[in-house]
Design a protein around this motif. Structure first.
Motif, PDB file in Angstrom:
ATOM      1  N   UNK A 101       0.835  -1.195   0.000  1.00  7.72           N
ATOM      2  CA  UNK A 101       0.000   0.000   0.000  1.00  7.72           C
ATOM      3  C   UNK A 101       0.871   1.247   0.000  1.00  7.72           C
ATOM      4  N   UNK A 102       0.225   2.377  -0.257  1.00  2.00           N
ATOM      5  CA  UNK A 102       0.951   3.638  -0.399  1.00  2.00           C
ATOM      6  C   UNK A 102       0.007   4.760   0.010  1.00  2.00           C
ATOM      7  N   UNK A 103       0.394   5.548   0.992  1.00  2.01           N
ATOM      8  CA  UNK A 103      -0.451   6.639   1.477  1.00  2.01           C
ATOM      9  C   UNK A 103      -0.034   7.942   0.797  1.00  2.01           C
ATOM     10  N   UNK A 104      -0.803   8.357  -0.200  1.00  3.50           N
ATOM     11  CA  UNK A 104      -0.510   9.605  -0.914  1.00  3.50           C
ATOM     12  C   UNK A 104      -1.617  10.627  -0.716  1.00  3.50           C
ATOM     13  N   UNK A 105      -2.339  10.519   0.408  1.00  2.94           N
ATOM     14  CA  UNK A 105      -3.502  11.386   0.618  1.00  2.94           C
ATOM     15  C   UNK A 105      -3.134  12.856   0.783  1.00  2.94           C
ATOM     16  N   UNK A 117      -4.726  -2.005  -8.343  1.00  7.59           N
ATOM     17  CA  UNK A 117      -4.018  -3.249  -8.048  1.00  7.59           C
ATOM     18  C   UNK A 117      -2.667  -3.263  -8.758  1.00  7.59           C
ATOM     19  N   UNK A 118      -2.642  -2.793 -10.006  1.00  7.67           N
ATOM     20  CA  UNK A 118      -1.372  -2.666 -10.722  1.00  7.67           C
ATOM     21  C   UNK A 118      -0.417  -1.757  -9.955  1.00  7.67           C
ATOM     22  N   UNK A 119      -0.943  -0.635  -9.477  1.00  8.10           N
ATOM     23  CA  UNK A 119      -0.107   0.276  -8.688  1.00  8.10           C
ATOM     24  C   UNK A 119       0.438  -0.419  -7.442  1.00  8.10           C
ATOM     25  N   UNK A 120      -0.364  -1.303  -6.869  1.00  7.79           N
ATOM     26  CA  UNK A 120       0.048  -2.011  -5.674  1.00  7.79           C
ATOM     27  C   UNK A 120       1.237  -2.931  -5.886  1.00  7.79           C
ATOM     28  N   UNK A 121       1.510  -3.263  -7.142  1.00  9.65           N
ATOM     29  CA  UNK A 121       2.661  -4.110  -7.476  1.00  9.65           C
ATOM     30  C   UNK A 121       3.778  -3.314  -8.161  1.00  9.65           C
ATOM     31  N   UNK A 122       3.632  -1.984  -8.239  1.00 12.17           N
ATOM     32  CA  UNK A 122       4.591  -1.163  -8.971  1.00 12.17           C
ATOM     33  C   UNK A 122       5.638  -0.565  -8.049  1.00 12.17           C
ATOM     34  N   UNK A 123       6.857  -0.524  -8.531  1.00 10.29           N
ATOM     35  CA  UNK A 123       7.944   0.096  -7.777  1.00 10.29           C
ATOM     36  C   UNK A 123       7.740   1.607  -7.741  1.00 10.29           C
ATOM     37  N   UNK A 124       7.851   2.196  -6.579  1.00 11.98           N
ATOM     38  CA  UNK A 124       7.680   3.633  -6.433  1.00 11.98           C
ATOM     39  C   UNK A 124       6.241   4.051  -6.230  1.00 11.98           C
ATOM     40  N   UNK A 125       5.311   3.115  -6.346  1.00 16.35           N
ATOM     41  CA  UNK A 125       3.908   3.413  -6.134  1.00 16.35           C
ATOM     42  C   UNK A 125       3.357   2.432  -5.110  1.00 16.35           C
ATOM     43  N   UNK A 126       2.072   2.228  -5.115  1.00 18.50           N
ATOM     44  CA  UNK A 126       1.436   1.298  -4.201  1.00 18.50           C
ATOM     45  C   UNK A 126      -0.070   1.452  -4.274  1.00 18.50           C
TER      46      UNK A 126
END
Length: 315
Positions: free
Chosen positions: A72-76, A129-138
């Protein structure tokens, strides 16, 4: 990366959207309405299936070359929430596009609303979901909340009022910020429309004739828009240190902007019944996602209250 091209993706989706797969037969038209137009329905289903599959394959090849375990990635707090408003607008427009093409195919009202909303969530969720597997994202929970909000805005109005009293629109102006970070904010105007959050505006467009007790001579196409934007941003959470050619620090103050502006809903011109729009009115209402240039009133904490005669100034 992927978050900054979603606006382009939903524009393309409006041209080919429809249900990606149908495991069960779609309900037929309601009593008194003609049945499903088989040719249109098959074309919409086939077009969407191809678009959905090809788009995801291309994105996977282009942006997701290095796959990581799901995270996951918190970009809020990034970009003063401009990204989140953009997600809401994208989901809204995709929901509306899917609904309108289902209605064009002869599918009944209820099934068309559900199909449009579910398609928007399917497409946006797949990207998350793609973002969740991406480097630099989540995977971003905030993005998903925004996606659901945009879909709910469309579906709630269509179920409750039978029309879109409030729609979402997009605006853009060139700003001074991309030259300072061109790889992040875009080198060309086309890239900047997707990447430079300083230049984007998102509008809630309210149809006045649908909410006010007006007479028959009142222009049904007249809308009042409430807009949101932000400026001074050269980074997501904060601006990185920058200097000019003399070594003097370059400092930009980050601030939010709020707007009021009239607008025209071209799909309501000569509209006799908002609950039974003509085919051309459905098409115009779906593709009219750009805010028409008009005088606007702006407030922000840096410059206070400002009036813009037509176009928003470059800043």
């Amino acid at each position: 990366m992927i978050k900054r091209i979603r606006f382009l993706l939903f524009v393309e989706l409006l041209l080919a959207i429809g249900p990606p797969m149908q495991a069960q037969p779609m309900p037929m038209a309601t009593p008194g309405e003609p049945g499903i137009n088989q040719g249109r329905f098959i074309g919409v289903v086939a077009g969407t299936t191809v678009f959905y599959t090809v788009t995801l394959l291309l994105l996977r090849k282009q942006w997701y070359k290095k796959k990581m375990p799901f995270h996951t990635f918190n970009d809020n707090r990034e970009w003063l929430q401009m990204d989140k408003v953009g997600h809401t607008a994208t989901a809204y427009c995709m929901s509306r596009g899917g609904y309108e093409l289902m209605r064009w195919s002869g599918v009944n009202e209820r099934a068309s609303i559900l199909t449009g909303g579910l398609l928007a969530l399917l497409f946006q969720s797949t990207l998350e979901v793609y973002d969740g597997h991406a480097e630099g994202w989540g995977f971003s929970k905030g993005d998903m909340v925004a996606n659901v909000a945009g879909t709910a805005l469309f579906m709630g109005q269509q179920f409750g009022a039978g029309q879109q009293v409030v729609s979402m629109k997009y605006g853009f102006r060139k700003t001074i910020y991309p030259p300072f970070r061109p790889n992040l904010l875009g080198k060309t105007t086309g890239q900047q429309m997707l990447k430079d959050y300083n230049g984007q505006q998102y509008w809630l467009s309210v149809n006045l004739a649908s909410v006010l007790p007006v007479g028959p001579d009142f222009p049904r196409w007249l809308n009042l828009n409430v807009g949101y934007s932000a400026s001074g941003m050269t980074g997501g959470h904060e601006n990185p240190p920058m200097t000019d050619v003399t070594g003097k620090p370059i400092v930009f103050k980050r601030f939010r902007q709020f707007f009021l502006s009239p607008d025209a809903d071209l799909s309501r011109i000569n509209q006799r019944d908002p609950l039974q729009p003509l085919p051309w009115q459905r098409l115009v209402g779906t593709v009219q996602f750009m805010k028409i240039a008009a005088p606007s009133l702006e407030y922000n904490a840096v410059n206070g209250l400002r009036f813009h005669p037509l176009l928003l100034p470059k800043e």
